[in-house]
Design an enzyme around this catalytic site. Structure first.
Site, mmCIF file in Angstrom:
data_model
loop_
_atom_site.group_PDB
_atom_site.id
_atom_site.type_symbol
_atom_site.label_atom_id
_atom_site.label_comp_id
_atom_site.label_asym_id
_atom_site.label_seq_id
_atom_site.Cartn_x
_atom_site.Cartn_y
_atom_site.Cartn_z
ATOM 1 N N ARG A 90 -4.778 21.606 -11.544
ATOM 2 C CA ARG A 90 -3.845 20.707 -12.228
ATOM 3 C C ARG A 90 -4.228 20.484 -13.692
ATOM 4 O O ARG A 90 -3.373 20.200 -14.531
ATOM 5 C CB ARG A 90 -3.769 19.374 -11.470
ATOM 6 C CG ARG A 90 -2.687 18.463 -12.011
ATOM 7 C CD ARG A 90 -2.373 17.311 -11.089
ATOM 8 N NE ARG A 90 -1.258 16.549 -11.621
ATOM 9 C CZ ARG A 90 -0.468 15.763 -10.918
ATOM 10 N NH1 ARG A 90 -0.658 15.640 -9.623
ATOM 11 N NH2 ARG A 90 0.526 15.114 -11.482
ATOM 12 N N GLU A 146 -6.085 16.832 -8.899
ATOM 13 C CA GLU A 146 -6.799 17.323 -10.071
ATOM 14 C C GLU A 146 -8.299 17.419 -9.798
ATOM 15 O O GLU A 146 -9.124 16.994 -10.601
ATOM 16 C CB GLU A 146 -6.519 16.403 -11.278
ATOM 17 C CG GLU A 146 -6.643 17.120 -12.611
ATOM 18 C CD GLU A 146 -6.041 16.324 -13.778
ATOM 19 O OE1 GLU A 146 -5.057 15.587 -13.582
ATOM 20 O OE2 GLU A 146 -6.547 16.469 -14.878
ATOM 21 N N LYS A 205 1.764 11.396 -10.292
ATOM 22 C CA LYS A 205 0.863 10.553 -11.090
ATOM 23 C C LYS A 205 1.611 9.294 -11.495
ATOM 24 O O LYS A 205 2.738 9.374 -12.014
ATOM 25 C CB LYS A 205 0.388 11.286 -12.343
ATOM 26 C CG LYS A 205 -0.827 12.159 -12.113
ATOM 27 C CD LYS A 205 -1.415 12.625 -13.436
ATOM 28 C CE LYS A 205 -2.579 13.562 -13.194
ATOM 29 N NZ LYS A 205 -3.093 14.168 -14.440
ATOM 30 N N HIS A 215 4.987 12.577 -28.009
ATOM 31 C CA HIS A 215 3.991 13.307 -27.210
ATOM 32 C C HIS A 215 4.205 14.820 -27.296
ATOM 33 O O HIS A 215 3.264 15.578 -27.530
ATOM 34 C CB HIS A 215 4.061 12.822 -25.761
ATOM 35 C CG HIS A 215 3.130 13.531 -24.843
ATOM 36 N ND1 HIS A 215 1.757 13.437 -24.952
ATOM 37 C CD2 HIS A 215 3.365 14.374 -23.801
ATOM 38 C CE1 HIS A 215 1.186 14.184 -24.011
ATOM 39 N NE2 HIS A 215 2.139 14.766 -23.307
ATOM 40 N N HIS A 228 -3.819 14.204 -27.547
ATOM 41 C CA HIS A 228 -4.127 12.780 -27.308
ATOM 42 C C HIS A 228 -4.856 12.182 -28.502
ATOM 43 O O HIS A 228 -4.604 11.028 -28.882
ATOM 44 C CB HIS A 228 -4.983 12.628 -26.039
ATOM 45 C CG HIS A 228 -4.205 12.863 -24.776
ATOM 46 N ND1 HIS A 228 -4.774 13.363 -23.628
ATOM 47 C CD2 HIS A 228 -2.897 12.685 -24.487
ATOM 48 C CE1 HIS A 228 -3.853 13.485 -22.684
ATOM 49 N NE2 HIS A 228 -2.696 13.071 -23.189
ATOM 50 N N LYS A 231 5.196 23.197 -12.703
ATOM 51 C CA LYS A 231 4.480 21.964 -12.349
ATOM 52 C C LYS A 231 4.304 21.868 -10.834
ATOM 53 O O LYS A 231 3.231 21.503 -10.345
ATOM 54 C CB LYS A 231 5.222 20.744 -12.911
ATOM 55 C CG LYS A 231 4.535 19.459 -12.527
ATOM 56 C CD LYS A 231 4.368 18.466 -13.629
ATOM 57 C CE LYS A 231 3.337 17.418 -13.204
ATOM 58 N NZ LYS A 231 3.282 16.245 -14.027
ATOM 59 N N ASN A 268 -2.823 20.183 -18.771
ATOM 60 C CA ASN A 268 -3.299 19.500 -19.976
ATOM 61 C C ASN A 268 -3.541 20.473 -21.121
ATOM 62 O O ASN A 268 -4.218 20.130 -22.094
ATOM 63 C CB ASN A 268 -4.582 18.723 -19.668
ATOM 64 C CG ASN A 268 -4.288 17.496 -18.830
ATOM 65 O OD1 ASN A 268 -3.202 16.935 -18.909
ATOM 66 N ND2 ASN A 268 -5.234 17.108 -18.010
ATOM 67 N N HIS A 314 -3.529 19.300 -24.669
ATOM 68 C CA HIS A 314 -3.476 17.837 -24.636
ATOM 69 C C HIS A 314 -4.724 17.157 -25.194
ATOM 70 O O HIS A 314 -4.662 15.978 -25.545
ATOM 71 C CB HIS A 314 -3.226 17.346 -23.199
ATOM 72 C CG HIS A 314 -1.789 17.454 -22.782
ATOM 73 N ND1 HIS A 314 -1.089 18.636 -22.840
ATOM 74 C CD2 HIS A 314 -0.908 16.525 -22.300
ATOM 75 C CE1 HIS A 314 0.158 18.429 -22.410
ATOM 76 N NE2 HIS A 314 0.292 17.168 -22.088
ATOM 77 N N GLU A 327 6.645 20.422 -23.816
ATOM 78 C CA GLU A 327 6.020 20.612 -22.494
ATOM 79 C C GLU A 327 6.593 21.854 -21.797
ATOM 80 O O GLU A 327 5.901 22.517 -21.027
ATOM 81 C CB GLU A 327 6.230 19.371 -21.609
ATOM 82 C CG GLU A 327 5.483 18.126 -22.059
ATOM 83 C CD GLU A 327 3.987 18.112 -21.697
ATOM 84 O OE1 GLU A 327 3.487 19.102 -21.128
ATOM 85 O OE2 GLU A 327 3.323 17.104 -22.012
ATOM 86 N N ARG A 357 0.823 -1.224 0.000
ATOM 87 C CA ARG A 357 0.000 0.000 0.000
ATOM 88 C C ARG A 357 0.853 1.268 0.000
ATOM 89 O O ARG A 357 0.408 2.324 0.425
ATOM 90 C CB ARG A 357 -0.985 0.025 1.166
ATOM 91 C CG ARG A 357 -1.961 -1.134 1.140
ATOM 92 C CD ARG A 357 -3.058 -0.983 2.161
ATOM 93 N NE ARG A 357 -3.968 -2.110 2.073
ATOM 94 C CZ ARG A 357 -3.772 -3.266 2.684
ATOM 95 N NH1 ARG A 357 -2.714 -3.439 3.452
ATOM 96 N NH2 ARG A 357 -4.629 -4.257 2.547
HETATM 97 N N1 GLY Z 1 0.996 15.271 -16.913
HETATM 98 C C1 GLY Z 1 -0.026 16.046 -16.347
HETATM 99 C C2 GLY Z 1 -0.072 15.949 -14.869
HETATM 100 O O1 GLY Z 1 0.871 15.493 -14.246
HETATM 101 O O2 GLY Z 1 -1.049 16.303 -14.287
#
Ligand code: GLY
Length: 374
Positions: A256, A244, A150, A279, A267, A234, A260, A263, A192, A128
């Site tokens: 957050r 998010e 993430k 990407h 995508h 970031k 994107n 994006h 990015e 966990r």
């Molecule tokens: N790659 C977008 C984020 O980390 O939220």
């Protein structure tokens, strides 16, 4: 911004606050920082793609020298997205079980964003949650995947639908590791970085617009500043909205989700191209598209649309797309995870550094934006 380390002027330490604080170190030849980030863990599992085998000794040596009784197990995984499967995750869990990996042990990832996502997910799920330290080896992973917690794998149901938020215990953005990165990959990572300029940091745009792109090499102080600034963008976003769930300030900032920017179309293009486009390249096209959309649907000035085209093109990224039809891309965008029900949602700008959500733009505006990038 970052704090220059006075003992090591070649390094900067960016602190990530919140419930699980950690540091992101940016600089050159940073392997000596690993023991401090790993602490007194008796076991370390190093998740690394086969293609980066030659880097393994540089990571293992400081870990063992700092604590000779420490066991370092190398978990070799496939390269790229091939690593992000339930089978590979399961093989990692089995290996951790064989090693008797405990809650005080640490996973280290060494690789690009796919390795970071997989290794982070293995660390998030084992017992966990055990600590994970990321050592990203691509520019894209340094400024995106390695920071913010993430993690995830791909399944039959789709990309990144299985995963967890699991913040690292530390991140080493060692720019020396970019020396062997193919130029196209470095340029894709700049997609990015430029995106971060538009959503939050005009100084990134100024640096890109005033630096000879040929000088954006791993040893360049400007590249280092761009990495620091993009990572800081970031950090600021994820500290305010880790999971998010949306901007909390009531200011209209999308939280957050702002990361994107560009994006939604990116995508869809990646999918239409069967992931045969990088990407960062798709993000560049997606940002120009969404600037064109905001120009039509939300009054973004034409000069700012031009600035998007010029900034991405200057670093060598595409700003137009001549592949899938508007109808095909629209159908994919409608199932994008940021859409709520049938309503399309886009992050758009009111100005540089002022992102917000645009919901339900008309098909006419979407088509016109597509035609502007075709
Ligand atoms: N790659 C977008 C984020 O980390 O939220």
């Amino acid at each position: 911004m970052s704090e220059p380390d006075t003992d090591h002027p070649e390094e900067s330490v960016l602190h990530v606050g919140g419930a699980s604080p950690y540091d992101v170190v940016v600089g050159h030849h940073l392997a000596d920082h690993l023991p401090g980030m790993v602490g007194d863990a008796l076991r370390v599992a190093l998740v690394v793609p086969d293609a980066l085998e030659e880097l393994v000794d540089d990571v293992v040596a400081p870990l063992v020298e700092s604590m000779p009784e420490r066991d370092v197990t190398v978990l070799a995984v496939p390269d790229g997205e091939e690593a992000k499967t339930a089978e590979v995750a399961n093989a990692c869990w089995e290996a951790l079980g064989e090693e008797g990996f405990t809650r005080s042990d640490v996973v280290v990832t060494l690789g690009g964003g796919a390795t970071t996502d997989l290794g982070g997910f293995v660390a998030a799920s084992w017992l966990r949650g055990v600590r994970v330290v990321h050592v990203p080896t691509t520019l894209l992973a340094m400024v995106d995947a390695a920071v913010g917690g993430k993690t995830g794998i791909n399944t039959e149901a789709g990309k990144n639908l299985v995963g967890a938020f699991h913040e690292p215990a530390g991140v080493l953005c060692d720019l020396s590791l970019l020396e062997t990165l193919p130029r196209d990959e470095l340029v894709a990572g700049l997609g990015e970085v430029v995106k971060c300029g538009f959503i939050a940091d005009p100084e990134i745009l100024r640096l890109v617009e005033t630096t000879d792109p040929a000088d954006l090499v791993p040893s360049s102080p400007v590249l280092r500043e761009l990495v620091e600034r993009a990572v800081q963008v970031k950090i600021d976003v994820v500290v305010a909205d880790l999971k998010e769930t949306g901007g909390s300030s009531g200011s209209g900032h999308p939280g957050r989700e702002a990361l994107n920017y560009g994006h939604t179309l990116a995508h869809a293009i990646e999918r239409a191209e069967d992931y045969g486009i990088r990407h960062g390249e798709a993000v560049a096209v997606g940002c120009v598209f969404v600037a064109e959309l905001a120009h039509r649907a939300a009054g973004l000035p034409a000069e700012l649309v031009d600035r998007h085209r010029a900034a991405f093109a200057r670093v060598g990224l595409p700003t137009s797309y001549a592949g899938a039809s508007f109808e095909d891309l629209l159908a994919t965008m409608r199932v994008d995870k940021k859409s709520r029900g049938a309503t399309l949602r886009f992050v758009v700008l009111d100005d540089v550094g002022a992102p917000r959500i645009l919901s339900g733009p008309s098909e006419e505006h979407l088509r016109a934006a597509y035609e502007a990038i075709a």
